[in-house]
Write a protein that holds these residues in place. Structure first.
Motif, PDB file in Angstrom:
ATOM      1  N   THR A 193      -4.875  26.680  -4.721  1.00 55.79           N
ATOM      2  CA  THR A 193      -6.014  26.198  -5.510  1.00 55.79           C
ATOM      3  C   THR A 193      -6.562  24.904  -4.921  1.00 55.79           C
ATOM      4  O   THR A 193      -7.779  24.703  -4.831  1.00 55.79           O
ATOM      5  CB  THR A 193      -5.586  25.979  -6.976  1.00 55.79           C
ATOM      6  OG1 THR A 193      -5.146  27.229  -7.499  1.00 55.79           O
ATOM      7  CG2 THR A 193      -6.716  25.456  -7.821  1.00 55.79           C
TER       8      THR A 193
ATOM      9  N   GLU B 158      -9.802  29.426 -10.589  1.00 54.51           N
ATOM     10  CA  GLU B 158      -8.586  29.901 -11.251  1.00 54.51           C
ATOM     11  C   GLU B 158      -8.734  29.756 -12.767  1.00 54.51           C
ATOM     12  O   GLU B 158      -9.235  28.746 -13.241  1.00 54.51           O
ATOM     13  CB  GLU B 158      -7.404  29.053 -10.769  1.00 54.51           C
ATOM     14  CG  GLU B 158      -6.067  29.483 -11.297  1.00 54.51           C
ATOM     15  CD  GLU B 158      -4.936  28.629 -10.699  1.00 54.51           C
ATOM     16  OE1 GLU B 158      -4.214  29.145  -9.845  1.00 54.51           O
ATOM     17  OE2 GLU B 158      -4.804  27.460 -11.080  1.00 54.51           O
TER      18      GLU B 158
ATOM     19  N   ASP C 136     -10.090  32.651  -6.814  1.00 52.19           N
ATOM     20  CA  ASP C 136      -8.763  32.092  -7.038  1.00 52.19           C
ATOM     21  C   ASP C 136      -8.015  32.917  -8.083  1.00 52.19           C
ATOM     22  O   ASP C 136      -8.310  32.837  -9.275  1.00 52.19           O
ATOM     23  CB  ASP C 136      -8.892  30.631  -7.496  1.00 52.19           C
ATOM     24  CG  ASP C 136      -7.587  29.866  -7.340  1.00 52.19           C
ATOM     25  OD1 ASP C 136      -6.533  30.514  -7.207  1.00 52.19           O
ATOM     26  OD2 ASP C 136      -7.636  28.618  -7.348  1.00 52.19           O
ATOM     27  N   GLU C 137      -7.077  33.712  -7.626  1.00 54.16           N
ATOM     28  CA  GLU C 137      -6.233  34.551  -8.485  1.00 54.16           C
ATOM     29  C   GLU C 137      -7.014  35.331  -9.533  1.00 54.16           C
ATOM     30  O   GLU C 137      -6.784  35.182 -10.732  1.00 54.16           O
ATOM     31  CB  GLU C 137      -5.160  33.681  -9.164  1.00 54.16           C
ATOM     32  CG  GLU C 137      -4.350  32.940  -8.129  1.00 54.16           C
ATOM     33  CD  GLU C 137      -2.943  32.640  -8.594  1.00 54.16           C
ATOM     34  OE1 GLU C 137      -2.410  33.417  -9.397  1.00 54.16           O
ATOM     35  OE2 GLU C 137      -2.376  31.646  -8.110  1.00 54.16           O
TER      36      GLU C 137
HETATM   37 MG   LIG Z   1      -3.593  27.973  -8.129  1.00 51.75          MG
END
Ligand SMILES: [Mg+2]
Ligand SMILES: Nc1ncnc2c1ncn2[C@@H]1O[C@H](COP(=O)(O)OP(=O)(O)OP(=O)(O)O)[C@@H](O)[C@H]1O
Lengths: 236, 293
Positions: A43, A85, A161-162
């Protein structure tokens, strides 16, 4: 020349060095994945690239332009979007208002409308719920909204992000299908994931991050068969 | 005086509180800080009008416009110089700075104008409306104040709902980083919020001083605190909350003065606040959002 070039990047939180000299690149048209365990610094790297965090060392170049010191709000209009994220949708605003904010830097109303149409085609759920407040969407729907919102700026490169975090297996499948589709429509993708198996299955290349350093890199299908990767990230 | 007169006067005072409370609540919503110097901007606005009308003899409307511009600039400068460097500091440090700015404005006014009360000439020149055979009188000041408050409320709501800058404000108030990622200049948006809030404070100053025509360096202090109470009462961060909180506060204050005791009025106002906060800690219209994962 690569579309995105990160060279010797170092990022600090106060005195703690979270990123310890990382270099990588993303070429036009690729899906590049950054995998690593919790706290590895994934991140942090994305935040540094999109301008939310200051860099203590190194440089970041996007399409030949040095963006190391460019603030986040000016990077969007260069053609880079970031799906953060945890989705970070604007919970009190409606789905449509969220999407329109994604196009904040665009002035052409007509082009915006056609992008909106395309996004509704990819995410029919968003159109069904366009007047609903974003905070009342399910986690998976919020993820779709966060992706749609980023696409509204019509980016050349999208950082994710994820995107599969906390989603049920069916939603994970759907999200990865959408990423493939985004890529096939010509958008370059830099994908951060803990779901390494999934990420490697759709990526062209990947980098493995361990506590602020890149320890491995290469073609995704090569990494998928790498013994150390299998052990550490694929649970085999 | 009849009940209706008290009510209408309360409505008018409440409208002033509402206009001031809007500035408090917008700044809180977007910069997440309590700008305790906000009330003193009202006083500065009052002195600008006083100086222009008495010194330069310009017409009242022009004086009010100049005062709005002056306060807008002042608000933006205060934010840039005093608060922006503290963007990452603790809320307590920011609060203490805001109190410091408040004293600074009061003391500068004290240096320039002295502590004796100035007689403020009303900027309103309208005939009073008399209803029910003269039982109920609505002064020009009261009419203008209520109308101004309604117009400001509608204009501000439209601005936030319909314009890009308004939507950017909402985005910044929810999530600064996510707003940056949309391409929104967060610092610029915060400046704009201070500009609007301070411009409104100037309007409030003109209306307040016209209705209660004495002006001292401390004129803004009490209305500022009351408006802050109104903002918390209505739900800090909420624009309709500031409106409703302001109006209710003005009415409660005036009716208490009329029917209970004028000395106790402020105590009653604060008691009502405490009771409301005990029952509903977020204020009348304040909301708490729980985010889904
Ligand atoms: Mg992260
Ligand atoms: N705001 C912050 N202040 C201080 N340290 C931080 C901050 N944010 C992250 N860190 C630290 O930096 C390191 C990298 O964090 P980062 O969030 O980038 O990891 P990540 O790879 O994204 O992890 P995850 O998979 O859990 O999201 C961690 O050790 C974390 O504790």
């Amino acid at each position: 020349m690569a579309m995105l070039e990160v060279k010797d990047l170092e990022v600090h939180y106060g005195v703690i060095k979270a990123i310890k000299g990382v270099s990588f690149e993303v070429n036009e048209g690729e899906v590049v994945s950054l995998i690593g365990a919790n706290g590895a610094g994934k991140t942090t790297i994305l935040h540094a690239v999109s301008g939310l965090l200051p860099k203590s060392k190194g440089s970041i170049t996007f399409e030949g332009t040095d963006i190391t010191k460019v603030p986040a709000h000016k990077i969007v209009s260069l053609g880079m979007a970031h799906v953060p994220e945890g989705r970070r949708v604007f919970a009190q605003l409606s789905v449509l208002e969220n999407l329109k904010l994604g196009a904040y830097t665009r002035n052409d109303k007509k082009e915006m409308e056609s992008t909106l149409k395309m996004i509704y085609e990819s995410f029919p759920r968003l159109e069904e719920r366009k007047n609903q407040t974003a905070g009342t969407l399910s986690g998976g729907e919020q993820q779709m909204l966060a992706m749609g919102r980023a696409l509204m700026s019509h980016p050349k490169l999208i950082l994710m992000d994820e995107p599969s975090m906390g989603l049920s297996p069916i939603f994970v499948e759907e999200i990865f299908n959408i990423i493939k589709k985004i890529s096939s429509q010509g958008t370059t993708v830099l994908l951060v994931e803990q779901n390494a198996k999934k990420a490697l299955s759709i990526a062209d290349r990947a980098y493995v991050l361990e506590t602020g350093n890149i320890t491995l890199s290469g073609d995704a299908n090569v990494l998928m068969n790498d013994e150390s990767v299998k052990k550490a990230y694929l649970g085999e | 005086m009849s009940f209706w007169n008290y009510l209408i006067n309360g409505l008018s005072l409440g409208s002033v509180y509402a206009i001031i409370a809007l500035g408090y609540t917008m700044v809180y919503g977007i910069a997440k800080m309590l700008n305790f110097a906000h009330g003193d901007v009202i006083m500065v606005g009052g002195f600008v009008i006083y100086t222009i009308m008495n010194g330069a003899g310009l017409n009242p409307l022009l004086a009010v416009l100049i005062s709005i511009v002056a306060c807008t600039v002042l608000g933006v400068v205060i934010e840039k110089v005093a608060y922006k460097p503290l963007r990452k500091a603790t809320p307590l440090a920011v609060l203490i700075t805001a109190i410091g700015v408040s004293y600074l404005l009061q003391n500068v006014a004290l240096l320039i104008f002295g502590s004796d009360a100035k007689l403020f000439t009303s900027v309103v020149n309208m005939t009073p409306i008399s209803l029910a055979d003269g039982q109920i009188v609505i002064t020009g000041e009261t009419q203008i104040t209520i109308i101004a408050c309604i117009i400001i409320m509608i204009a501000l709501s439209l601005f936030i709902k319909k314009t890009k800058a308004g939507q950017a404000m909402l985005a910044v108030s929810e999530d600064k980083d996510a707003a940056e990622l949309m391409g929104i200049n967060v610092n610029g948006t915060i400046s704009l919020t201070f500009a609007i809030g301070s411009g409104l404070a100037a309007v409030a100053g003109a209306l307040l001083c016209s209705a209660y025509p004495t002006l001292t360096p401390y004129t803004g202090s009490m209305p500022g605190i009351k408006a802050f109470v109104a903002a918390v009462f209505g739900g800090i961060g909420s624009i309709p909350g500031a409106f409703i909180g302001g109006i209710l506060l003005g009415i409660i204050e005036n009716l208490s003065k009329a029917y209970i005791s004028s000395q106790m009025a402020d105590a009653i106002v604060f008691s009502v606040l405490i009771i409301v906060l005990l029952v509903k800690p977020t204020g009348l219209l304040g909301k708490k959002y729980s985010e889904k994962v």
